[in-house]
Design a protein around this motif. Structure first.
Motif, mmCIF file in Angstrom:
data_model
loop_
_atom_site.group_PDB
_atom_site.id
_atom_site.type_symbol
_atom_site.label_atom_id
_atom_site.label_comp_id
_atom_site.label_asym_id
_atom_site.label_seq_id
_atom_site.Cartn_x
_atom_site.Cartn_y
_atom_site.Cartn_z
ATOM 1 N N MET A 1 35.020 38.329 34.576
ATOM 2 C CA MET A 1 35.250 37.330 35.450
ATOM 3 C C MET A 1 35.545 38.102 36.752
ATOM 4 N N THR A 2 35.019 37.317 37.700
ATOM 5 C CA THR A 2 35.565 38.000 39.114
ATOM 6 C C THR A 2 36.971 37.362 39.533
ATOM 7 N N LYS A 3 37.818 38.361 40.103
ATOM 8 C CA LYS A 3 39.120 38.032 40.324
ATOM 9 C C LYS A 3 39.237 37.434 41.655
ATOM 10 N N ARG A 4 40.154 36.764 41.877
ATOM 11 C CA ARG A 4 40.437 36.361 43.343
ATOM 12 C C ARG A 4 41.788 36.934 43.910
ATOM 13 N N VAL A 5 41.571 37.169 45.378
ATOM 14 C CA VAL A 5 42.770 37.452 46.097
ATOM 15 C C VAL A 5 42.576 36.534 47.427
ATOM 16 N N VAL A 6 43.660 35.936 47.835
ATOM 17 C CA VAL A 6 43.400 35.210 48.902
ATOM 18 C C VAL A 6 44.545 35.401 49.841
ATOM 19 N N LEU A 7 44.215 35.019 51.277
ATOM 20 C CA LEU A 7 45.164 35.276 52.389
ATOM 21 C C LEU A 7 45.583 33.786 52.627
ATOM 22 N N ILE A 8 46.713 33.309 52.717
ATOM 23 C CA ILE A 8 47.309 32.026 52.957
ATOM 24 C C ILE A 8 47.977 32.166 54.212
ATOM 25 N N GLY A 9 47.312 31.166 55.312
ATOM 26 C CA GLY A 9 47.962 31.153 56.726
ATOM 27 C C GLY A 9 47.468 30.093 57.242
ATOM 28 N N THR A 53 47.402 30.681 38.113
ATOM 29 C CA THR A 53 46.294 30.533 37.106
ATOM 30 C C THR A 53 45.750 31.903 37.117
ATOM 31 N N ASP A 54 44.892 32.137 35.862
ATOM 32 C CA ASP A 54 44.376 33.442 35.642
ATOM 33 C C ASP A 54 43.493 34.145 36.556
ATOM 34 N N ASP A 55 42.932 33.375 37.399
ATOM 35 C CA ASP A 55 41.650 34.084 38.029
ATOM 36 C C ASP A 55 42.295 34.886 39.431
ATOM 37 N N PHE A 56 43.432 34.760 39.433
ATOM 38 C CA PHE A 56 43.922 35.276 40.688
ATOM 39 C C PHE A 56 44.775 36.784 40.448
ATOM 40 N N LEU A 57 44.362 37.980 41.315
ATOM 41 C CA LEU A 57 45.415 39.015 41.135
ATOM 42 C C LEU A 57 46.483 38.847 42.029
ATOM 43 N N GLY A 58 46.485 38.118 43.173
ATOM 44 C CA GLY A 58 47.644 38.012 44.213
ATOM 45 C C GLY A 58 47.119 37.540 45.267
ATOM 46 N N ALA A 59 47.934 37.491 46.329
ATOM 47 C CA ALA A 59 47.591 37.140 47.431
ATOM 48 C C ALA A 59 48.401 37.812 48.713
ATOM 49 N N ASN A 60 47.838 37.670 50.033
ATOM 50 C CA ASN A 60 48.712 37.944 51.101
ATOM 51 C C ASN A 60 49.066 36.694 51.724
ATOM 52 N N VAL A 61 50.074 36.635 52.459
ATOM 53 C CA VAL A 61 50.745 35.423 53.124
ATOM 54 C C VAL A 61 50.816 35.653 54.550
ATOM 55 N N ASN A 87 54.828 38.858 52.351
ATOM 56 C CA ASN A 87 53.657 38.896 52.892
ATOM 57 C C ASN A 87 52.427 39.360 51.884
ATOM 58 N N THR A 88 53.042 39.619 50.787
ATOM 59 C CA THR A 88 52.227 39.729 49.491
ATOM 60 C C THR A 88 52.752 39.405 48.166
ATOM 61 N N LEU A 89 51.823 38.426 47.574
ATOM 62 C CA LEU A 89 52.127 38.234 46.076
ATOM 63 C C LEU A 89 51.578 39.000 45.122
ATOM 64 N N THR A 90 52.247 39.413 43.894
ATOM 65 C CA THR A 90 51.343 40.000 43.059
ATOM 66 C C THR A 90 51.888 39.050 41.626
ATOM 67 N N LYS A 91 51.204 39.249 40.375
ATOM 68 C CA LYS A 91 51.359 38.334 39.389
ATOM 69 C C LYS A 91 51.847 38.999 38.265
ATOM 70 N N GLU A 92 52.974 38.565 37.560
ATOM 71 C CA GLU A 92 53.310 39.077 36.259
ATOM 72 C C GLU A 92 53.195 38.167 35.160
ATOM 73 N N GLY A 93 52.037 38.085 34.791
ATOM 74 C CA GLY A 93 51.682 36.854 33.816
ATOM 75 C C GLY A 93 51.255 35.696 34.797
ATOM 76 N N LYS A 94 52.267 34.494 34.669
ATOM 77 C CA LYS A 94 52.018 33.159 35.343
ATOM 78 C C LYS A 94 52.899 33.517 36.467
ATOM 79 N N LYS A 95 54.065 34.568 36.401
ATOM 80 C CA LYS A 95 55.110 34.452 37.463
ATOM 81 C C LYS A 95 54.557 35.163 38.650
ATOM 82 N N LEU A 96 55.079 34.724 39.752
ATOM 83 C CA LEU A 96 54.798 35.484 41.079
ATOM 84 C C LEU A 96 55.939 36.437 41.631
ATOM 85 N N VAL A 97 55.538 37.329 42.067
ATOM 86 C CA VAL A 97 56.512 38.551 42.566
ATOM 87 C C VAL A 97 56.207 38.614 44.000
ATOM 88 N N GLY A 98 57.299 38.465 45.036
ATOM 89 C CA GLY A 98 57.242 38.430 46.621
ATOM 90 C C GLY A 98 57.185 39.827 47.058
#
Ligand code: NDP
Length: 303
Positions: A1-9, A53-61, A87-98
């Motif tokens: 499955m293609t993973k997703r990373v997003v920039l939220i701004g 949700t499972d699709d995401f590797l993380g994000a930039n903010v 400015n960056t989010l990673t995942k630990e399961g469903k948890k988000l690390v800033g």
């Protein structure tokens, strides 16, 4: 499955991160897409919830959410906690690390600017936004003994200084009112000048008059362009650096956090240069009101 990373701004249309991160995924054969999510503050919580949700590797903010997102993460790294900005989010399961990868990005830029010289101990910082927080924390950690922060709205600089109270207890960190004569007096005592305001981003303007720049200063502008400040500083004989190194290295640090792989720096740097050549110019932090404004010829990045 293609993973997703997003920039939220808000806005994100002019972001350079998309080109840089997608090139890195493609180069290493990682099945992931980097998407730009333009979300007004009111839609931030919903966007953050979707990341769980499972699709995401993380994000930039990015602007204007770097501080607002802090209470929405489950855990913060030391840099995020100390700066109060994520400015960056990673995942630990469903948890988000800033995380705050602007801090290591700034450190690389500072190290490159100073080069083989002894690391100075006195700095002047212009600005008190999210970028300035990473800069000030980076300078404190680097062992600077005196950091003076000037900001158009003094109260914002004062609250930043207060925020760093404990980590700066051993040194002299102060907010001062934005008056040319006071900036000039402080620059005479400093070796490093960092512009962390957005002055010069959309107009060919400098935060300080050229006459107060002296050749022994090293000048770092967070803006990803040969700004008027940098051109004036180079004319005065100063060593200078624009925001490219910080942008590249904050992105590389984020990439490594999402993928567990070392970032392909050369590929990312080339993608940045190509995006810039196409006229994309934001170094994450373009003021919302100025989105799409034409960049003056003189502020167009060199090379
Ligand atoms: P913020 O919006 O959080 O802060 C903007 C800063 O600029 C504030 O200090 C603000 O002062 C000041 N400012 C804006 N307009 C004016 C003006 N007309 N006169 C005086 N001061 C002004 O943005 P960021 O901190 O996120 O970004 C600041 C700059 O740094 C941007 O240009 C951004 O592109 C760049 N940046 C680059 C990065 C990189 O990787 N190279 C990383 C992060 C940022 P006030 O508080 O008084 O409004």
């Amino acid at each position: 499955m293609t993973k997703r990373v997003v920039l939220i701004g808000h806005p994100v249309a002019h972001s350079l991160s998309g080109a840089m991160q997608q090139a890195a995924f493609d180069h290493l054969g990682i099945d992931a897409t980097y998407e730009l999510w333009d979300r007004a503050p009111i839609a931030l919580a919903e966007a953050i919830a979707e990341l769980r949700t499972d699709d995401f590797l993380g994000a930039n903010v990015t602007i204007p959410h770097k501080e607002r997102v802090v209470p929405q993460v489950d855990r913060q790294t030391e840099e995020a906690h100390a700066t109060g900005a994520v400015n960056t989010l990673t995942k630990e399961g469903k948890k988000l690390v800033g995380h705050n990868t602007d801090v290591p990005g700034f450190k690389t830029a500072l190290d490159q600017l100073v080069g083989r010289q002894k690391m100075p101990r006195h700095a002047v910082v212009l600005g008190a936004g999210g970028g300035a927080r990473a800069v000030v924390y980076g300078l404190i950690r680097e062992g600077f003994q005196r950091i003076i922060v000037f900001n158009r709205h003094l109260h914002r600089a004062e609250s930043m200084v207060k925020h760093f109270g404990r980590s700066a207890a051993h040194m002299d960190l102060r907010a001062m009112p934005w008056h040319e004569s006071i900036i000039e007096a402080e620059l005479a005592k400093a070796k490093i000048l960092v512009n962390a305001t957005s002055i010069g981003l959309t107009a060919d303007e400098s935060p300080v008059p050229a006459e107060i720049l002296t050749s022994d200063l090293m000048v770092l502008d967070l803006i990803y362009a040969q700004t008027r400040l940098l051109r004036d500083a180079a004319s005065a004989g100063c060593a200078t650096s624009d925001g490219e190194t910080m942008l590249l290295h904050q992105g590389a640090a984020a990439f490594a956090l999402w993928t567990g792989q070392a970032a392909p720096l050369e590929v990312m740097g080339e993608a940045l240069a190509a995006a810039r050549a196409e006229g994309i110019r934001s170094a994450e932090g373009e003021p919302a009101g100025d989105a799409g404004a034409p960049v003056p010829e003189a502020a167009t990045p060199a090379g």
